[in-house]
Design a protein around this motif. Structure first.
Motif, mmCIF file in Angstrom:
data_model
loop_
_atom_site.group_PDB
_atom_site.id
_atom_site.type_symbol
_atom_site.label_atom_id
_atom_site.label_comp_id
_atom_site.label_asym_id
_atom_site.label_seq_id
_atom_site.Cartn_x
_atom_site.Cartn_y
_atom_site.Cartn_z
ATOM 1 N N ASN A 107 30.465 53.150 48.552
ATOM 2 C CA ASN A 107 31.016 51.804 48.601
ATOM 3 C C ASN A 107 29.977 50.729 48.273
ATOM 4 O OD1 ASN A 107 31.990 49.446 51.044
ATOM 5 N ND2 ASN A 107 33.225 49.925 49.253
ATOM 6 N N SER A 133 29.768 50.781 44.343
ATOM 7 C CA SER A 133 30.993 50.926 43.560
ATOM 8 C C SER A 133 31.297 49.713 42.691
ATOM 9 C CB SER A 133 32.170 51.198 44.503
ATOM 10 O OG SER A 133 33.381 51.237 43.797
ATOM 11 N N LYS A 134 31.240 48.536 43.257
ATOM 12 C CA LYS A 134 31.586 47.328 42.506
ATOM 13 C C LYS A 134 30.693 47.180 41.279
ATOM 14 C CE LYS A 134 32.540 42.393 43.098
ATOM 15 N NZ LYS A 134 31.838 41.933 41.889
ATOM 16 N N TRP A 153 31.632 49.677 38.467
ATOM 17 C CA TRP A 153 32.848 49.304 37.737
ATOM 18 C C TRP A 153 32.676 48.019 36.936
ATOM 19 C CZ3 TRP A 153 37.100 52.142 36.818
ATOM 20 C CH2 TRP A 153 37.348 53.248 37.628
ATOM 21 N N ASP A 154 31.904 47.075 37.454
ATOM 22 C CA ASP A 154 31.763 45.776 36.783
ATOM 23 C C ASP A 154 30.758 45.799 35.639
ATOM 24 O OD1 ASP A 154 33.652 44.623 38.412
ATOM 25 O OD2 ASP A 154 32.203 43.633 39.745
ATOM 26 N N ASP A 171 36.776 54.259 46.925
ATOM 27 C CA ASP A 171 36.971 53.081 47.777
ATOM 28 C C ASP A 171 37.967 52.089 47.199
ATOM 29 O OD1 ASP A 171 35.574 51.955 45.681
ATOM 30 O OD2 ASP A 171 33.892 51.232 46.889
ATOM 31 N N TYR A 179 38.155 50.272 44.400
ATOM 32 C CA TYR A 179 37.829 49.105 43.582
ATOM 33 C C TYR A 179 38.358 49.262 42.152
ATOM 34 C CZ TYR A 179 35.332 45.161 41.574
ATOM 35 O OH TYR A 179 35.031 43.976 40.931
ATOM 36 N N TYR A 209 42.005 48.515 42.171
ATOM 37 C CA TYR A 209 42.184 47.063 42.243
ATOM 38 C C TYR A 209 42.028 46.415 40.873
ATOM 39 C CZ TYR A 209 40.426 42.297 42.730
ATOM 40 O OH TYR A 209 40.179 40.951 42.554
ATOM 41 N N HIS A 213 41.856 46.677 49.797
ATOM 42 C CA HIS A 213 42.328 46.139 48.528
ATOM 43 C C HIS A 213 43.852 46.126 48.415
ATOM 44 C CE1 HIS A 213 38.288 46.065 46.868
ATOM 45 N NE2 HIS A 213 38.121 47.347 47.118
#
Length: 232
Positions: free
Chosen positions: A23, A26-27, A30-31, A59, A61, A64, A89
């Protein structure tokens, strides 16, 4: 001697233990990291308002991000701890998460317009059974976007102990093996592309065959399509 090793339980335990660590990064993955090309790749083939199942959602993301493209998403993961993180999310009638095994998905036949599963089938004991289960729940002419860990991916160290005769939870399937299996079992290849480790440049890979490109990859993305008459 009876084999008492429970692949599913061991995989669930590992990802429960790693949920908080996953977690944290993760963001960024993906970003701007290794998963940043996945949503644009997926969106080239899957329309807004599509019914999507994200299998191995972690998690949540990535799931989402798909809803930001207008899609209706159900996220599935084997790990209860991942699902707990993912539920932050959730959006009513747009995004929900459930705990389940991809070998036995709790969905009716032909439920989804499209499926997304990123670096998940490598953690199953029976990849062909998993692939057939994915085919069961997607509509004819629907899409499966699936990523397979490349040979250079660090998570492949989880299969190393097989060399000592120990049970492991990461199978050794390579991208080219998965592609052959998919094409032999009722899927058509619509597109594919690689994600490479830092230091691999276009100059290095530009003239290589697809198999050699896959051999340098961190992960390999496939877009497959289920056609009428494909095996279920």
């Amino acid at each position: 001697m009876k084999n008492t090793y429970d692949w599913e339980k061991e995989a669930e335990k590992k990802w429960d233990e790693r949920a908080a660590f996953w977690n944290k990064g993760s963001k960024e993955m993906w970003d701007s990291g290794s998963r940043s090309s996945i949503v644009p790749f997926f969106s080239k083939y899957v329309n807004p308002e599509a019914e999507v199942i994200d299998i191995g959602c972690g998690d949540g993301y990535g799931s989402y991000l798909l809803t930001r493209e207008g899609m209706n998403v159900t996220g599935v993961d084997l790990s209860p701890e991942m699902i707990k993180l993912a539920k932050k999310h959730e959006k009513p009638d747009k995004l929900e998460f459930i705990q389940a095994n991809m070998l036995d998905l709790p969905f009716a036949d032909a439920k989804a317009d499209a499926l997304l599963t990123i670096n998940c089938i490598e953690w199953t004991e029976d990849p062909l059974a998993a692939l057939n289960e994915l085919k069961r729940v997607v509509k004819n002419d629907g899409y499966l976007c699936i990523a397979i860990l490349g040979p250079t991916a660090h998570p492949r160290t989880n299969s190393f102990d097989r060399l000592y005769g120990k049970p492991v939870i990461c199978n050794t399937m390579m991208p080219w093996e998965f592609e052959k299996m998919a094409l032999e079992n009722g899927w058509e290849l619509a597109d594919s592309q690689g994600v490479y480790k830092r230091g691999v440049t276009e100059d290095m890979i530009g003239k290589l065959s697809p198999e050699l490109k896959q051999s340098l990859s961190f992960l390999w993305l496939f877009m497959l399509q289920k056609k009428e008459g494909g095996n279920v």
